[in-house]
Write an enzyme that holds these catalytic residues in place. Structure first.
Site, PDB file in Angstrom:
ATOM      1  N   TYR A   1      -2.834  -2.207   2.502  1.00 37.59           N
ATOM      2  CA  TYR A   1      -2.000  -2.063   3.691  1.00 37.59           C
ATOM      3  C   TYR A   1      -1.651  -3.452   4.219  1.00 37.59           C
ATOM      4  CZ  TYR A   1      -3.739   2.764   3.819  1.00 37.59           C
ATOM      5  OH  TYR A   1      -4.066   4.058   3.522  1.00 37.59           O
TER       6      TYR A   1
ATOM      7  N   HIS B   1       1.979   3.027   6.156  1.00 36.12           N
ATOM      8  CA  HIS B   1       1.398   3.571   4.939  1.00 36.12           C
ATOM      9  C   HIS B   1       1.091   2.435   3.956  1.00 36.12           C
ATOM     10  CE1 HIS B   1       2.077   7.773   5.995  1.00 36.12           C
ATOM     11  NE2 HIS B   1       3.265   7.422   6.447  1.00 36.12           N
TER      12      HIS B   1
ATOM     13  N   LYS C   1       4.326   4.440  -3.357  1.00 40.04           N
ATOM     14  CA  LYS C   1       3.321   3.410  -3.558  1.00 40.04           C
ATOM     15  C   LYS C   1       3.505   2.815  -4.957  1.00 40.04           C
ATOM     16  CE  LYS C   1      -0.180   5.469  -0.549  1.00 40.04           C
ATOM     17  NZ  LYS C   1       0.846   6.142   0.224  1.00 40.04           N
TER      18      LYS C   1
END
Length: 293
Positions: A192, A200, A247
């Site tokens: 993060y 997120h 991600k």
């Protein structure tokens, strides 16, 4: 305000709203009884309207502790609309839990953590904690000698899971990332920028230990994950899960020093961490419809 303070504030406001609504309903019933006794007319009490507060229009008063509802005799109409009782206070059961890597980083790097011995409740030294964290992953039978007595010398290994995970944790923390566990997304770590509260995670980390000497793998008491080549189906599954959640998947290869090159005695101190090296490979999912241009 912290999240705990906001939760306590909302709980107090919800309790005050219930008390104000119950008081307004009781006042409406009292007015209906007075109208029946004095004028002989029956008034049907409405549970909604300008005089009865609603959750959409109600605003908390300035008084931090609103007065409690006085006890009155319960009528038949009160029985049809019982007053909400005061919510019992809830005990805060949340407490901080640290992984071994997080605890060692706060202790060794930040010097802001004290660990007590479970038996004596005395602060442990850095050397004691360093040995204890490595012994956690060892088989208890290996810590005993032939006479079932604790071994005076702890057998340390370069491929200890604590060392592998801490090398990666320290690497990303030193680069300014907030590192959290990623078991929810089938990875080892999540990175993060500022923390889970603010945004997120942008990157998902999979640790891939690599032995400098393959003979050390056969004699190792540990069974590390991802030391053997993994299948494409596994890699595609992990990559698709994290790509769907926006991600980026990173394979972090950690080279484990060879025992033939470095003496295991260096494992007795954190100075051994300088012998590990890290290489990263970024995995991106190819989507022809989006990446054609």
């Amino acid at each position: 305000m912290t999240s705990e303070e906001l939760t306590a504030k909302r709980r107090a406001e919800r309790q005050q709203f219930k008390q104000d609504r119950a008081k307004a309903i009781q006042a409406a019933f009292a007015e209906a009884e007075v109208a029946f006794e004095t004028e002989g007319r029956v008034v049907k009490v409405a549970l909604s309207g300008p005089s009865i507060p609603s959750a959409a229009t109600w605003k908390p008063s300035e008084s931090p502790n609103p007065p409690s509802i006085p006890n009155q005799s319960t009528t038949s109409q009160d029985a049809d609309h019982p007053v909400d009782e005061e919510e019992p206070s809830l005990e805060d059961m949340e407490h901080l839990q640290l992984t071994l890597a997080e605890a060692w980083f706060l202790l060794w790097t930040m010097d802001c953590l004290t660990i007590l011995d479970a038996q004596t409740l005395e602060p442990m030294s850095i050397q004691q904690i360093w040995s204890a964290f490595q012994s956690i992953h060892l088989n208890p039978m290996l810590l005993l000698d032939s006479k079932s007595q604790p071994s005076p010398k702890l057998q340390l290994h370069f491929d200890n899971p604590f060392l592998i995970h801490y090398v990666a944790y320290h690497h990303y923390r030193s680069l300014g990332w907030v590192v959290k566990g990623g078991i929810k997304f089938c990875v080892d770590y999540l990175l993060y920028k500022r923390g889970p509260v603010f945004s997120h995670a942008e990157f998902a980390i999979v640790l891939c230990p690599v032995y400098e000497d393959e003979d050390d793998k056969t004699t190792s008491p540990f069974e590390l994950q991802n030391t053997s080549p993994f299948s494409w189906s596994w890699l595609s599954t992990i990559n698709r899960v994290n790509a769907t959640l926006q991600k980026t998947l990173i394979l972090t290869y950690i080279t484990i020093p060879a025992k033939s090159r470095i003496s295991p005695d260096v494992l007795s101190s954190p100075a051994c961490l300088s012998y590990y090296s890290i290489q990263e490979v970024v995995i991106r999912r190819f989507i022809p419809a989006r990446m054609r241009d």
